[in-house]
Design a protein around this motif. Structure first.
Motif, PDB file in Angstrom:
ATOM      1  N   ARG A  31      -6.744  -0.902  -2.811  1.00 58.65           N
ATOM      2  CA  ARG A  31      -6.157  -0.981  -1.999  1.00 58.65           C
ATOM      3  C   ARG A  31      -6.746   0.799  -1.569  1.00 58.65           C
ATOM      4  NH1 ARG A  31      -2.167  -2.453   1.480  1.00 58.65           N
ATOM      5  NH2 ARG A  31      -1.618  -5.018   0.979  1.00 58.65           N
ATOM      6  N   GLU A  32      -6.813   1.175  -3.044  1.00 62.15           N
ATOM      7  CA  GLU A  32      -7.592   2.652  -2.603  1.00 62.15           C
ATOM      8  C   GLU A  32      -8.793   2.677  -2.279  1.00 62.15           C
ATOM      9  OE1 GLU A  32      -6.220   5.746  -2.126  1.00 62.15           O
ATOM     10  OE2 GLU A  32      -3.742   4.525  -2.531  1.00 62.15           O
TER      11      GLU A  32
ATOM     12  N   ASP B 168      -9.736   2.315   1.187  1.00 61.50           N
ATOM     13  CA  ASP B 168      -9.555   3.944   1.997  1.00 61.50           C
ATOM     14  C   ASP B 168      -9.783   5.008   1.382  1.00 61.50           C
ATOM     15  OD1 ASP B 168      -7.433   2.401   3.013  1.00 61.50           O
ATOM     16  OD2 ASP B 168      -5.951   2.629   2.089  1.00 61.50           O
TER      17      ASP B 168
ATOM     18  N   GLY C 113       0.696  -1.328  -0.199  1.00 61.05           N
ATOM     19  CA  GLY C 113       0.157   0.165  -0.218  1.00 61.05           C
ATOM     20  C   GLY C 113       1.021   1.142  -0.178  1.00 61.05           C
TER      21      GLY C 113
ATOM     22  N   ARG D  75      -4.725  -4.762  -7.732  1.00 62.53           N
ATOM     23  CA  ARG D  75      -4.269  -4.377  -6.012  1.00 62.53           C
ATOM     24  C   ARG D  75      -3.929  -3.532  -5.461  1.00 62.53           C
ATOM     25  NH1 ARG D  75       0.412  -8.659  -4.214  1.00 62.53           N
ATOM     26  NH2 ARG D  75      -0.560  -8.133  -2.282  1.00 62.53           N
TER      27      ARG D  75
END
Length: 202
Positions: free
Chosen positions: A107-108, A111, A24, A103
């Motif tokens: 992850r973003e 978030d 990340g 990926r």
């Protein structure tokens, strides 16, 4: 720009893409990326002034590939379900060859996606808007069955994106590597055949 500079940048981007996918944005360290790329930390900073700049460059490189693939499919001069299938195949093929990018985006998304705003505003939203216009036009012309274009796009995005982002879990669930060539071909075919009767006018 010299060949050496290009080679250094390419190595940095490749390692950065892998590192951001694995750790990340917050967990990635520029010093580690430089070391894995076989370069000094100052050399990395010569090419990319900050972690934010490097992250943006990684995203931009992937988006450029995606835009190239989808634009080629959209410019094929097709209509009706044949055009839909070409676009869907282009998107599936892009994700199959850009798994680190999958990926990173996953992850973003968890978030809130703030660091992807430039990609969203510059490429993703305009692409969605064009796709909606195309689908509405094809429905009006009687070349596609009636449907909700925006929901169709979101359903396909969710289905295909999770296929790649959850590949490890999927492998443990079904006991087969979902990223093998055989599995990819089968899944792409299954998606097409699910959509065909819902959209194609015969």
């Amino acid at each position: 720009m010299s060949t050496v500079q290009l080679s250094s940048q390419e190595r940095i981007l490749e390692v950065a893409r892998e590192t951001f996918a694995e750790h990340g944005f917050r967990g990635a360290r520029l010093a580690d990326i430089a070391s894995r790329a076989g370069l000094s930390h100052p050399t990395l900073l010569y090419h990319f002034k900050s972690k934010e700049d490097l992250y943006a460059a990684v995203i931009a490189a992937a988006v450029a590939d995606w835009a190239h693939d989808t634009e080629a499919a959209a410019s094929a001069g097709l209509s009706g379900f044949a055009q839909v299938e070409a676009i869907l195949d282009a998107g599936f093929g892009f994700l199959a060859t850009h798994r680190d990018f999958v990926r990173i985006v996953r992850r973003e998304a968890l978030d809130g996606g703030g660091r992807l705003e430039e990609m969203l505003s510059g490429h993703a939203r305009p692409f969605v808007e064009r796709a909606v216009v195309f689908l509405e036009r094809e429905m009006a012309a009687g070349r596609l069955r009636s449907h909700d274009p925006l929901e169709l796009i979101q359903v396909y995005y969710g289905t295909v994106f999770t296929y790649f982002s959850d590949a490890g879990f999927r492998e443990r669930l079904v006991g087969e590597d979902p990223l093998s060539e055989e599995a990819l071909v089968r899944h792409r075919r299954a998606l097409t055949e699910l959509l065909r009767p819902a959209l194609e006018v015969r």
